[in-house]
Design a protein around this motif. Sequence first.
Motif, PDB file in Angstrom:
ATOM      1  N   LYS A 153      -6.589  -5.766   1.078  1.00 50.16           N
ATOM      2  CA  LYS A 153      -5.466  -4.857   1.295  1.00 50.16           C
ATOM      3  C   LYS A 153      -5.020  -4.204  -0.017  1.00 50.16           C
ATOM      4  O   LYS A 153      -4.851  -2.982  -0.099  1.00 50.16           O
ATOM      5  N   GLN A 204      -5.179  -0.247  -1.017  1.00 51.24           N
ATOM      6  CA  GLN A 204      -3.972   0.485  -1.389  1.00 51.24           C
ATOM      7  C   GLN A 204      -4.189   1.231  -2.709  1.00 51.24           C
ATOM      8  O   GLN A 204      -3.781   2.386  -2.858  1.00 51.24           O
ATOM      9  N   LEU A 249      -0.772  -2.728  -9.088  1.00 49.72           N
ATOM     10  CA  LEU A 249      -1.749  -3.210  -8.105  1.00 49.72           C
ATOM     11  C   LEU A 249      -2.879  -3.980  -8.786  1.00 49.72           C
ATOM     12  O   LEU A 249      -3.351  -4.995  -8.259  1.00 49.72           O
ATOM     13  N   SER A 299       2.391  -4.631  -2.996  1.00 53.23           N
ATOM     14  CA  SER A 299       2.744  -3.728  -1.903  1.00 53.23           C
ATOM     15  C   SER A 299       4.074  -3.033  -2.156  1.00 53.23           C
ATOM     16  O   SER A 299       4.257  -1.874  -1.757  1.00 53.23           O
ATOM     17  N   TYR A 317       3.276  -0.228  -4.361  1.00 51.93           N
ATOM     18  CA  TYR A 317       2.469   0.738  -3.609  1.00 51.93           C
ATOM     19  C   TYR A 317       3.338   1.639  -2.736  1.00 51.93           C
ATOM     20  O   TYR A 317       3.207   2.872  -2.745  1.00 51.93           O
ATOM     21  N   LEU A 372       3.938   5.559  -2.728  1.00 50.03           N
ATOM     22  CA  LEU A 372       3.631   6.376  -1.559  1.00 50.03           C
ATOM     23  C   LEU A 372       4.756   7.372  -1.294  1.00 50.03           C
ATOM     24  O   LEU A 372       4.502   8.506  -0.857  1.00 50.03           O
ATOM     25  N   PRO A 391      -4.113   0.342   4.771  1.00 45.64           N
ATOM     26  CA  PRO A 391      -4.108   1.570   3.981  1.00 45.64           C
ATOM     27  C   PRO A 391      -4.824   2.740   4.659  1.00 45.64           C
ATOM     28  O   PRO A 391      -4.526   3.904   4.355  1.00 45.64           O
ATOM     29  N   ASP A 412      -2.139   4.226   6.581  1.00 44.30           N
ATOM     30  CA  ASP A 412      -1.282   4.960   5.652  1.00 44.30           C
ATOM     31  C   ASP A 412      -1.890   6.314   5.302  1.00 44.30           C
ATOM     32  O   ASP A 412      -1.175   7.326   5.218  1.00 44.30           O
TER      33      ASP A 412
END
Length: 342
Positions: A111, A115, A136, A160, A163, A167, A240, A243
């Motif tokens: 994950k 990302q 990350l 996360s 991240y 985003l 992701p 996403d």
Amino acid sequence: MRVLYVVEQGAVLRRAGELLLVERDRETLARVPLLRLQLVLLFGNVHVTTPTLATLLERGIELVLLTADGEYRGRLVGPESGSAELRVRQLEAARDEEFALELARRFVRGKLRNQGVLLLRELDEHPDLRSALDALRDALLRASRAGGLGGLLASEGYGSGAYFTALAQLLPASLGFSGRQRRPPPDPVNALLSLGYTLLTQRAVSALRAVGLDPSVGFLHQFRPGRLSLALHLIEEFRPAVDALVLRLLKDGELTRDHFAPPDPERGVRLTPEGLRRFLAAWEHWWDQRLLVAGTHRPAREFLFEQARRLARILRAPAEPYLTVPLEAWWADQPSNASDLR
């Protein structure tokens, strides 16, 4: 995996020979062959005749009930399939702390890495993403070194968090997205993410059941009644990709503020019926993309099933490693600097 979505409120689902008919007010809205159909998702006030329910059960076609907004209610499934021995092995593995930790580590790192790949694709236009990418990379390192599930979950949360903050920089400020929030989703982005993750989870449940695994017995979180733990673990590396789809739909204007209903204090922000139809159409197209992974071209939707099959093989023969699907496969122009996200 062939999926039928029924979103028309007041519609009736009935069988006619080898077809499923979606009807409303004596008008037939859709005719869907039963052949190769694996999953039916009903949104809100949709009725199903008793003979149709019997047919779905007999043929092993799972029926998932969602609210009109896409929140999960429950599912109807036929008799259990697969090997009891495999389920016993799954339970034993979940209690094996060392084995469970290593498998959970694979889920989390898959994950976090994916990302990072998504952010790398945006780096040229948004150089300020470097700090999130550094976070990350740090989270990946922490996950590799974590000596227990607590440390692993902390690494996931740290990565996360950075991240989703990053985003938010990729989306118009008018959407009001500042990070991941649920129950209820306060903005269009969170509403789409929640819906996408719910749909992905239901596919994961079907994939796990198809290979004989129990979707509720996972390796990353403690057991909780009603929690589809293993399905949630299986989708970690694919989140992701959801996403990325949401990002594209909003940035390209395929979904706008007009496709969302006004906020509700209890339900938050939700798609309008037209917005839901648009999202589901884009969703199916997204997962129909043919990906090249390990020298094999296949539709993206098949890789979720492949991961379920891989997991079943590992439980039978633990020496085989669990390999995740790289997000680069979703794009032909793979980022050349993704090699340091390992």
